[in-house]
Design a protein around this motif. Structure first.
Motif, PDB file in Angstrom:
ATOM      1  N   ASP A  77      15.913 -17.133   4.984  1.00 45.02           N
ATOM      2  CA  ASP A  77      16.172 -18.323   4.178  1.00 45.02           C
ATOM      3  C   ASP A  77      15.914 -17.977   2.718  1.00 45.02           C
ATOM      4  O   ASP A  77      15.833 -16.795   2.355  1.00 45.02           O
TER       5      ASP A  77
ATOM      6  N   ARG B 248       5.358 -19.721  11.498  1.00 49.05           N
ATOM      7  CA  ARG B 248       6.233 -18.874  10.687  1.00 49.05           C
ATOM      8  C   ARG B 248       5.438 -17.712  10.096  1.00 49.05           C
ATOM      9  O   ARG B 248       4.324 -17.883   9.629  1.00 49.05           O
TER      10      ARG B 248
ATOM     11  N   GLN C 238      16.581 -22.107  17.394  1.00 45.60           N
ATOM     12  CA  GLN C 238      17.259 -23.234  16.746  1.00 45.60           C
ATOM     13  C   GLN C 238      16.584 -24.575  17.044  1.00 45.60           C
ATOM     14  O   GLN C 238      16.849 -25.570  16.367  1.00 45.60           O
TER      15      GLN C 238
ATOM     16  N   ARG D 193      10.443 -25.386  14.809  1.00 48.31           N
ATOM     17  CA  ARG D 193      10.074 -25.225  13.412  1.00 48.31           C
ATOM     18  C   ARG D 193       8.589 -24.943  13.344  1.00 48.31           C
ATOM     19  O   ARG D 193       7.885 -24.992  14.366  1.00 48.31           O
ATOM     20  N   ASN D 194       8.098 -24.666  12.187  1.00 49.32           N
ATOM     21  CA  ASN D 194       6.696 -24.301  12.012  1.00 49.32           C
ATOM     22  C   ASN D 194       5.775 -25.426  12.462  1.00 49.32           C
ATOM     23  O   ASN D 194       5.897 -26.569  12.037  1.00 49.32           O
TER      24      ASN D 194
END
Length: 371
Positions: free
Chosen positions: A307, A324, A355, A358-359
């Motif tokens: 990213d 992350r 997908q 998330r963190n």
């Protein structure tokens, strides 16, 4: 009136209970099903491949040094010859005669020198007695000096005749494979006749190639040792059929400047070739690799995401929580991609289901082979 108040109280209570449940659900989302695997540490030799060409260490044209008729050739075309092996013979009779004449002239010059030495010795004894004049003595001295010079000249002519006679035998200057002959017996050959044949050495051979300036610095090739070996790399030759050549090479030449047109620097390696499998002009792949393997951390390429902050992976932290980790990547290899910093062998990276997470979200692990 009382019924209305009671109904309002029940609705308010139900509304508050519903809000509490919604708040609790938003704070603890359901765990996502993911596939993860332990970070690997493997032994790795950093390498880089280049297109190279095989060159002979020794490559010479065989030519005639004197003029004469070719008496014979003494080699099999396309075969290996040894150093000092007789290749051609030029008719030597005229050169033998020249040598005999030079020897005779040298003998005559030495005889003249002996007479001049005797005359000078007599004159030296007679001069104090007044039997000869100073002028006559000077003449004897000059004759002696001239006789010495004649001897030196005769010796030089004799050596020249010997050299010319030696040129009637053309021998191999080094061991190697000889090409076809361009002349036949009876041809008149001379220094102006051009190349009679060519000879190349085959063991060892050179492989020449070029690398970029950045790659030179990455591989640590700032200097080549005096014994012809780079400090940190070795050379593996790969043939056109993909087979690795059995003998490793050593760098023995590093160019002294960067080519302005290609932004590359020339390199050369020397490779043992005892079976003569490598031939001059042959295209090969030259693989430069570090001499000593190092332990590196490797993850599957599909585990790496990118990213605006850079490259990162998701790991399974304590409590089965996705976390992350920003990473610095190295080269991609067969087993994955090298991670230079950001991970250790104790970490578990998520490879599938990225997908959906998330963190900070909880995760559930399943086997990579699970259907």
């Amino acid at each position: 009136m009382k019924k209305t108040i009671l109904s309002s109280a029940l609705v308010s209570a139900l509304f508050l209970v519903g809000c509490g449940e919604a708040s609790q659900n938003s704070q603890t989302p359901p765990a996502q099903l993911v596939v993860a695997q332990q970070v690997e540490s493997i032994s790795h030799q950093q390498s880089k491949s280049y297109i190279g060409r095989v060159e002979a260490v020794e490559d010479t044209n065989i030519t005639a040094q004197v003029t004469g008729y070719l008496k014979g050739s003494h080699f099999d075309e396309g075969q290996m010859v040894e150093k000092d092996q007789l290749l051609y013979t030029i008719e030597p009779s005229s050169f033998e005669a020249q040598l005999a004449s030079a020897k005779a002239a040298n003998a005559q010059a030495e005889a003249t020198l002996i007479k001049a030495q005797l005359d000078f010795a007599r004159g030296k004894n007679l001069l104090p007695k007044g039997s000869i004049s100073q002028s006559e003595f000077d003449h004897l001295n000059a004759a002696l000096l001239g006789a010495k010079a004649q001897v030196e000249s005769a010796k030089a002519q004799m050596r020249l005749a010997e050299v010319n006679l030696s040129y009637t035998e053309i021998r191999a200057p080094f061991s190697g494979r000889i090409a076809q002959s361009t002349v036949s017996t009876g041809d008149l050959v001379s220094p102006q006749s051009g190349v009679l044949t060519t000879l190349v050495s085959l063991d060892p051979v050179h492989t020449s190639f070029s690398i970029s300036e950045r790659e030179r610095l990455e591989l640590g090739m700032d200097n080549i040792k005096s014994e012809g070996e780079a400090d940190s790399v070795e050379v593996q030759v790969v043939l056109e059929n993909g087979q690795r050549f059995e003998h490793l090479g050593k760098l023995d030449f590093l160019g002294n400047r960067i080519d302005l047109n290609t932004a590359t620097i020339a390199l050369r390696a020397v490779v043992a070739n005892p079976d003569y499998r490598l031939l001059p002009g042959q295209h090969v792949k030259v693989e430069l690799r570090e001499k000593h393997a190092e332990q590196v951390v490797v993850v599957p390429r599909r585990a790496v995401q990118t990213d605006l902050e850079g490259n990162f992976v998701m790991i399974v932290a304590n409590g089965d929580i996705a976390e992350r980790r920003n990473v610095e990547l190295g080269r991609q290899i067969e087993s994955g991609v090298i991670v230079r910093s950001g991970l250790s062998v104790e970490d578990t990276v998520i490879t599938q289901g990225l997908q959906r997470i998330r963190n900070g979200v909880p995760v559930r692990l399943k086997s990579a082979n699970a259907e």
